[in-house]
Design an enzyme around this catalytic site. Structure first.
Site, PDB file in Angstrom:
ATOM      1  CB  SER A   1     -34.518 -30.822  85.228  1.00  0.00           C
ATOM      2  OG  SER A   1     -34.390 -31.622  86.371  1.00  0.00           O
TER       3      SER A   1
ATOM      4  CG  ASP B   1     -31.253 -32.950  88.477  1.00  0.00           C
ATOM      5  OD1 ASP B   1     -30.874 -32.452  89.552  1.00  0.00           O
ATOM      6  OD2 ASP B   1     -32.372 -32.728  87.992  1.00  0.00           O
TER       7      ASP B   1
END
Length: 539
Positions: A145, A297
Site C-alpha cells: 500500500s 497511494d
C-alpha cells in the site's frame, strides 16, 4: 514531526533497488525471531527484505499456504493476481506465480504486463463470480500500500473480493511459518511459462460508467488533476481520461521504485500517503491549477482530495461530504441501506447519517467488516478514517469489496460538477449545520505486554465517569454495528470521544480523539485519555 517533513527527498533518502532485490533472494528468515515470521495485519503480510521480513522464502511459503487454504475451502476457480510499483512487488509476483503454476492453480495476470491496483483485482474477482461459473475465483494483490519504498506486501482476497478475515489470514500465516520452519520441503515450484491473461485496466475503466456520472463531469468542463504518486493507477488515469473525454491531466506520470520525486512524510520517510499534507506537498503546489486535484497511494486503495479553496482535505471531512452527497444522489440505492464507518472515524458522519434518516453501522478498524453489507446492498458506503472507502454502483449493486481510491477521487469531480461547489465548500456547510469537530491521532508508549492487555481491555474496566468535563455516556470494547471486538476501547461523551488501540508494529498505542468543543478541549481529551488508559493498564 521531522524538520524535513514536506521537503523533497534527497539522494540519501533513496533505496538501492539492486541491493533490496538481492536481499529479497538471498536473506533467509528465521521464524524463531518474531520480526522474521509471517504476520498478517489488516492488509496482509508486510516488511522489508533488508530486515529479512519480506523475502523469497516468505512468499514461497505464503503462496503455498494460500494454495492449501483455497483447496480446503473448495475454491477451484481462477486466481487473479496483480502487483503495484514497489521494487519488491515484481519479484514477489514472480515467486508467487512459480508456486501457483506448480500447484496447477489457474492463475491470471495482466494482459499488458501493467501494474494492477487493489480495486481492479477486487473488481475482477467479483466480475468472474457474478458471471454464473461453476467455480469461484479469488485473488492476490502484491502491495504494501502506502508503505515506504523498501517494503513489500502480500495480501489474499477470497471469493467475496475483499480482504480475507482473521480466520483465513491466521491459518495462512501459521501454515506459512510451518513451511519455512520445515525448510520449504512441501513447497512446489515450477517455471511460470503458461499463465492466462486478463485486461484488468480495460474491464475496470469500462465499468466505471456504472458508478460515476461522467456525463455530468464532462458537461461541467471542470479541470481535473490526478496524481498517481508513482503508483499502480498511473495508466488507469490516462485510460479514464481518454475513455470518457475528460479535461484531466495525469499530473505525475512517472514511476520510480525509489520514489525520488516524493516529498518526505511527517517522520522524514518516503511514504505514498495521499492523505498526508507532508507527502502531498508537491501536489499541493498545483492546487490552483485544477478545480479538483486528487492523489492515490501505490495500490490506489486510498485517496487524497485537493481543492483550490481548501487545500488537502482531512479524510474524515471528505468521507462526510461523500456520504451526504451519495445518499441524496443515488435514488436506486435501497432506502434502508446503512452508512458504514469504522469506530475511529469522525462523529460528523454520525450526525450526517442522522440528518439523512439512515442507519449508522459502526465497526472495528479493518475494511473486511464492510464486505457482507456491500455485497448484499445493506451497506451502500463503507469508509475508514485512513482515507479508504468504497460504495455501490448507481443501481445499488456491489462495485468492489476492497477500498477503491480511484472512485473516491472521481466522485470528488462528480460532486463539483453536479453541485457547483467543491467538497471543501460542502464540508463548511456541514460544519455550519452540525458543528466543527477537531480530530487528531497521537501515540503513547506501551510495552508488548501492555499492548496485549489493551487489545483485550473491556470497557467496564475503565473506572472514570467523566472525560474532559463531560459525563461519559459509553465505554465500548465491542463495535455498536456488529458487536465485534474493537481490539481496544472507545470512550464517548456528548461532544467528544477517544479510542485507544495497540499498534501492530511499534511499542506504542494509538489514541484517536475528537471534540466538537475546540482544540483546547481536544487536548484535554487526549491528556485524560492517556491517564484513563494507563490506569486501566496498571501503568
Amino acid at each position: 514531526m521531522s524538520d524535513r517533513a514536506g521537503t523533497p527527498a534527497q539522494e540519501s533518502d533513496l533505496i538501492d533497488v539492486e541491493a533490496l532485490t538481492h536481499a529479497y533472494y538471498t536473506l533467509k528468515p528465521d521464524v524463531s525471531i518474531p520480526e522474521q515470521r509471517v504476520v498478517f495485519g489488516t492488509s496482509g503480510h508486510r516488511g522489508s527484505a533488508f530486515d529479512t521480513a519480506f523475502n523469497e522464502d516468505h512468499i514461497r511459503a505464503i503462496t503455498q499456504a494460500i494454495v492449501e487454504y483455497r483447496a480446503a475451502q473448495g475454491i477451484t476457480g481462477p486466481l487473479f493476481i496483480g502487483a503495484d510499483t514497489h521494487a519488491l512487488s515484481a519479484p514477489a509476483q514472480t515467486t508467487a506465480l512459480a508456486v501457483l503454476v506448480a500447484n496447477e492453480v489457474r492463475v491470471i495476470v495482466d494482459e499488458f504486463d501493467d501494474w494492477v491496483p487493489t480495486p481492479a483485482v477486487s473488481h475482477a474477482i467479483l466480475a468472474y463470480n457474478r458471471a454464473g461459473h461453476d467455480d469461484q475465483a479469488d485473488g492476490i494483490v502484491v502491495t504494501p500500500s502506502h508503505n515506504p519504498p523498501s517494503d513489500g506486501g502480500f495480501k489474499y482476497n477470497p471469493p467475496h473480493g475483499g480482504p480475507a478475515d482473521s480466520d483465513a489470514t491466521s491459518w495462512i500465516a501459521n501454515r506459512a511459518n510451518e513451511l519455512i520452519e520445515g525448510g520449504l520441503h512441501d513447497v512446489a515450484m515450477a517455471e511460470p511459462t503458461a499463465v492466462e491473461t486478463y485486461d484488468y485496466r480495460g474491464s475496470y475503466v469500462a465499468d466505471l460508467a456504472n458508478i460515476i456520472d461522467f456525463d455530468a463531469i464532462k458537461a461541467s468542463g471542470i479541470r481535473i488533476g490526478a496524481d498517481p504518486l508513482g503508483g499502480a493507477s498511473v495508466n488507469y488515469w490516462a485510460a479514464i481520461r481518454d475513455s470518457y473525454g475528460l479535461d484531466l491531466e495525469v499530473v505525475n506520470p512517472h514511476v520510480d521504485p525509489r520514489w525520488a520525486f516524493m516529498t518526505l512524510d511527517w517522520d522524514g520517510k518516503i511514504r505514498m500517503d495521499p492523505s498526508s499534507p507532508s507527502a502531498m506537498a508537491s501536489v499541493l503546489d498545483r492546487k490552483d491549477d485544477f478545480d479538483i486535484l486528487t492523489g492515490n497511494d501505490a495500490d490506489a486503495d486510498r485517496h487524497g482530495i485537493v481543492t483550490p479553496d481548501g487545500g488537502l482535505m482531512n479524510p474524515n471531512h471528505y468521507l462526510a461530504v461523500a456520504i451526504q452527497y451519495l445518499y441524496t444522489h443515488r435514488p436506486e440505492w435501497r432506502e434502508d441501506a446503512a452508512i458504514g464507518k469504522t469506530l475511529v472515524s469522525s462523529t460528523m458522519i454520525d450526525r450526517v447519517a442522522e440528518s439523512l434518516g439512515r442507519r449508522l453501522w459502526e465497526v472495528p478498524v479493518g475494511f473486511k467488516w464492510f464486505v457482507p453489507g456491500l455485497i448484499d446492498g445493506s451497506v451502500a458506503f463503507g469508509g475508514e478514517e485512513s482515507a479508504g472507502a468504497s460504495f455501490l454502483r448507481r443501481d445499488g449493486s456491489v462495485w468492489t469489496t476492497d477500498k477503491d481510491g480511484i472512485i473516491l477521487a472521481l466522485l470528488a469531480s462528480e460532486i463539483r460538477a453536479v453541485t457547483g461547489k467543491s467538497p471543501s465548500e460542502l464540508y463548511d456547510e456541514l460544519t455550519a449545520e452540525f458543528g466543527d469537530p477537531v480530530y487528531e491521532r497521537v501515540d503513547a508508549a506501551a510495552s508488548k505486554a501492555q499492548k496485549a492487555r489493551l487489545g483485550k481491555l473491556d470497557g467496564d474496566a475503565i473506572a472514570a465517569a467523566e472525560l474532559a468535563g463531560e459525563p461519559i455516556v459509553a465505554k465500548l470494547s465491542h463495535a455498536p454495528g456488529n458487536d465485534a471486538p474493537v481490539g481496544g476501547v472507545k470512550v464517548v461523551t456528548e461532544h467528544a470521544w477517544f479510542a485507544a488501540r495497540p499498534s501492530g508494529t511499534e511499542d506504542v498505542y494509538k489514541i484517536y480523539a475528537e471534540s466538537f468543543l475546540g482544540t483546547e478541549h481536544l487536548h484535554e481529551v487526549q491528556a485524560q485519555a492517556r491517564a484513563i488508559v494507563d490506569d486501566a493498564l496498571g501503568q
